[in-house]
Each structure stands twice: as C-alpha cells, then as structure tokens.
Design an enzyme around this catalytic site. Structure first.
Site, PDB file in Angstrom:
ATOM      1  N   HIS A   1       8.355 -11.630 -12.567  1.00 15.95           N
ATOM      2  CA  HIS A   1       8.472 -11.092 -11.207  1.00 15.95           C
ATOM      3  C   HIS A   1       9.925 -10.788 -10.875  1.00 15.95           C
ATOM      4  CE1 HIS A   1       7.262 -10.349  -7.059  1.00 15.95           C
ATOM      5  NE2 HIS A   1       8.447 -10.862  -6.762  1.00 15.95           N
TER       6      HIS A   1
ATOM      7  N   CYS B   1       1.420 -11.924  -5.324  1.00 16.59           N
ATOM      8  CA  CYS B   1       1.974 -10.647  -5.790  1.00 16.59           C
ATOM      9  C   CYS B   1       0.909  -9.966  -6.641  1.00 16.59           C
ATOM     10  CB  CYS B   1       3.252 -10.864  -6.589  1.00 16.59           C
ATOM     11  SG  CYS B   1       3.784  -9.361  -7.427  1.00 16.59           S
TER      12      CYS B   1
ATOM     13  N   GLY C   1      10.235   3.962   0.133  1.00 14.48           N
ATOM     14  CA  GLY C   1       8.786   4.122   0.011  1.00 14.48           C
ATOM     15  C   GLY C   1       8.118   3.054  -0.823  1.00 14.48           C
TER      16      GLY C   1
ATOM     17  N   HIS D   1       7.104   4.320 -11.781  1.00 11.85           N
ATOM     18  CA  HIS D   1       6.001   5.282 -11.802  1.00 11.85           C
ATOM     19  C   HIS D   1       6.274   6.303 -12.903  1.00 11.85           C
ATOM     20  CE1 HIS D   1       4.366   4.517  -7.617  1.00 11.85           C
ATOM     21  NE2 HIS D   1       5.572   3.987  -7.479  1.00 11.85           N
TER      22      HIS D   1
ATOM     23  N   HIS E   1       8.471  -1.748 -10.485  1.00 13.27           N
ATOM     24  CA  HIS E   1       7.616  -0.876 -11.295  1.00 13.27           C
ATOM     25  C   HIS E   1       8.210   0.512 -11.372  1.00 13.27           C
ATOM     26  CE1 HIS E   1       6.219  -0.815  -7.119  1.00 13.27           C
ATOM     27  NE2 HIS E   1       5.921   0.471  -7.290  1.00 13.27           N
TER      28      HIS E   1
ATOM     29  N   ASN F   1      10.701   3.351  -6.619  1.00 21.95           N
ATOM     30  CA  ASN F   1      10.904   3.293  -5.176  1.00 21.95           C
ATOM     31  C   ASN F   1      11.512   1.935  -4.842  1.00 21.95           C
ATOM     32  OD1 ASN F   1       9.708   5.820  -4.701  1.00 21.95           O
ATOM     33  ND2 ASN F   1       7.665   4.921  -4.658  1.00 21.95           N
TER      34      ASN F   1
HETATM   35  P1  5GP Z   1       5.284   1.811  -4.530  1.00 23.43           P
HETATM   36  O1  5GP Z   1       4.977   2.568  -3.257  1.00 23.43           O
HETATM   37  O2  5GP Z   1       5.498   0.353  -4.281  1.00 23.43           O
HETATM   38  O3  5GP Z   1       6.402   2.452  -5.325  1.00 23.43           O
HETATM   39  O4  5GP Z   1       4.023   2.007  -5.450  1.00 23.43           O
HETATM   40  C1  5GP Z   1       2.981   1.078  -5.537  1.00 23.43           C
HETATM   41  C2  5GP Z   1       1.875   1.746  -6.299  1.00 23.43           C
HETATM   42  O5  5GP Z   1       0.967   0.747  -6.703  1.00 23.43           O
HETATM   43  C3  5GP Z   1       1.090   2.774  -5.485  1.00 23.43           C
HETATM   44  O6  5GP Z   1       1.143   4.040  -6.136  1.00 23.43           O
HETATM   45  C4  5GP Z   1      -0.319   2.178  -5.434  1.00 23.43           C
HETATM   46  O7  5GP Z   1      -1.322   3.170  -5.531  1.00 23.43           O
HETATM   47  C5  5GP Z   1      -0.327   1.241  -6.621  1.00 23.43           C
HETATM   48  N1  5GP Z   1      -1.188   0.073  -6.448  1.00 23.43           N
HETATM   49  C6  5GP Z   1      -1.251  -0.742  -5.354  1.00 23.43           C
HETATM   50  N2  5GP Z   1      -2.147  -1.730  -5.555  1.00 23.43           N
HETATM   51  C7  5GP Z   1      -2.658  -1.542  -6.806  1.00 23.43           C
HETATM   52  C8  5GP Z   1      -3.638  -2.252  -7.564  1.00 23.43           C
HETATM   53  O8  5GP Z   1      -4.216  -3.255  -7.150  1.00 23.43           O
HETATM   54  N3  5GP Z   1      -3.922  -1.774  -8.809  1.00 23.43           N
HETATM   55  C9  5GP Z   1      -3.299  -0.657  -9.304  1.00 23.43           C
HETATM   56  N4  5GP Z   1      -3.648  -0.259 -10.532  1.00 23.43           N
HETATM   57  N5  5GP Z   1      -2.360   0.036  -8.607  1.00 23.43           N
HETATM   58  C10 5GP Z   1      -2.047  -0.407  -7.367  1.00 23.43           C
HETATM   59 ZN    ZN Z   2       5.134 -10.092  -9.027  1.00 23.00          ZN
END
Ligand code: 5GP
Ligand code: ZN
Length: 124
Positions: free
Chosen positions: A46, A4, A102, A111, A109, A96
């Site tokens: 997690h 993860c 998405g 955003h 997390h 999301n």
């Molecule tokens: P999700 O689409 O799951 O809501 O958002 C995942 C977010 O994590 C995306 O905006 C993507 O750019 C970010 N992300 C993915 N991998 C990494 C990483 O290794 N480091 C950082 N800082 N952000 C990440």
């Molecule tokens: Zn995790």
C-alpha cells in the site's frame, strides 16, 4: 491497509479480472473502463499516492513503467515504432494524484488506456 479496495484485490479478498501478477505488482482491468482497453497496474504494497513515493520506491515505479508497454502489447494496444515517423498504435499512461488530480482510489495505480476511440472525454 484496512478498507483499501486495491489492497483487498491484491489479497484476493475481492475479485478482479487480473491480467498480470508478480511478487511486487498486480494488473487488472478497470471496472469502469474509459476506453476499449483500460487496466490498472498497482503495487501489492500500500502506497497512497505518487506524492507519497520516496527514493525507496524508485525501483517499484520503474517496474510499473516498464510493465505498461509489455501488457499494452499483450492486450492488443502496443506501440510499434517505424524508425522515422511516429509509428503506429500506442496507449496512454496516467497517475492521478489527489482530489485535483482526479484520484478516487488512494492506493497508487497507473492507468493504461488504449484502443479505438472515442474514449471517455475525461481521459481522451
Ligand atoms: P482514480 O480516479 O483513483 O485514478 O482511478 C480509480 C479507478 O479504479 C477508476 O477508473 C475506477 O473505475 C477503478 N475502480 C474503482 N473500484 C474498482 C474495483 O473495485 N475494481 C476495479 N477493477 N476497478 C475499480
Ligand atoms: Zn491499498
């Protein structure tokens, strides 16, 4: 949790631009920002999605929600109320959940997105 990416960031096994850390939470800049300010607030433990949270996670979700405006302020995109009108500034908060929501990274997390537009269309 093996494999993860956000658990690995929380364990400092892979780098990130960390802007906040406490015993329960970590916040770091999104690697592919959709707006001038775009960071993620994650629990250190997690949890895969918002839909996996239970009543035991209520305090954690509350902490995440209360941290967002504080960090937004620190990052220059805070909200200022003006009493009557809509105020100024502000930011977007987003969880999301699942493929149709998405979600790409299956570690919970929030955003936090802000700053001058235009932003990436999918998040604006
Ligand atoms: P999700 O689409 O799951 O809501 O958002 C995942 C977010 O994590 C995306 O905006 C993507 O750019 C970010 N992300 C993915 N991998 C990494 C990483 O290794 N480091 C950082 N800082 N952000 C990440
Ligand atoms: Zn995790």
């Amino acid at each position: 949790m093996d494999n993860c990416i956000f658990c690995k960031i929380a364990a400092k096994q892979i780098p990130a631009q960390i802007i906040y850390e406490d015993d329960d939470l970590l916040a770091f800049n999104d690697i592919n920002p959709a707006a001038p300010v775009h960071f993620l607030i994650v629990p250190k433990k997690h949890v895969a999605t918002l839909a996996d949270c239970t009543a035991e996670d209520a305090a954690l979700l509350g902490k995440i929600s209360l941290l967002a405006p504080k960090l937004a302020q620190e990052q220059g995109v805070g909200y200022q109320a003006d009493g009557n009108g809509p105020g100024t500034g502000g930011f977007k908060t987003l969880f999301n959940t699942g493929p149709d929501g998405g979600q790409e990274v299956y570690h919970l997390h929030m955003h936090v997105i802000g700053g001058p537009r235009p932003w990436r269309r999918s998040l604006a």
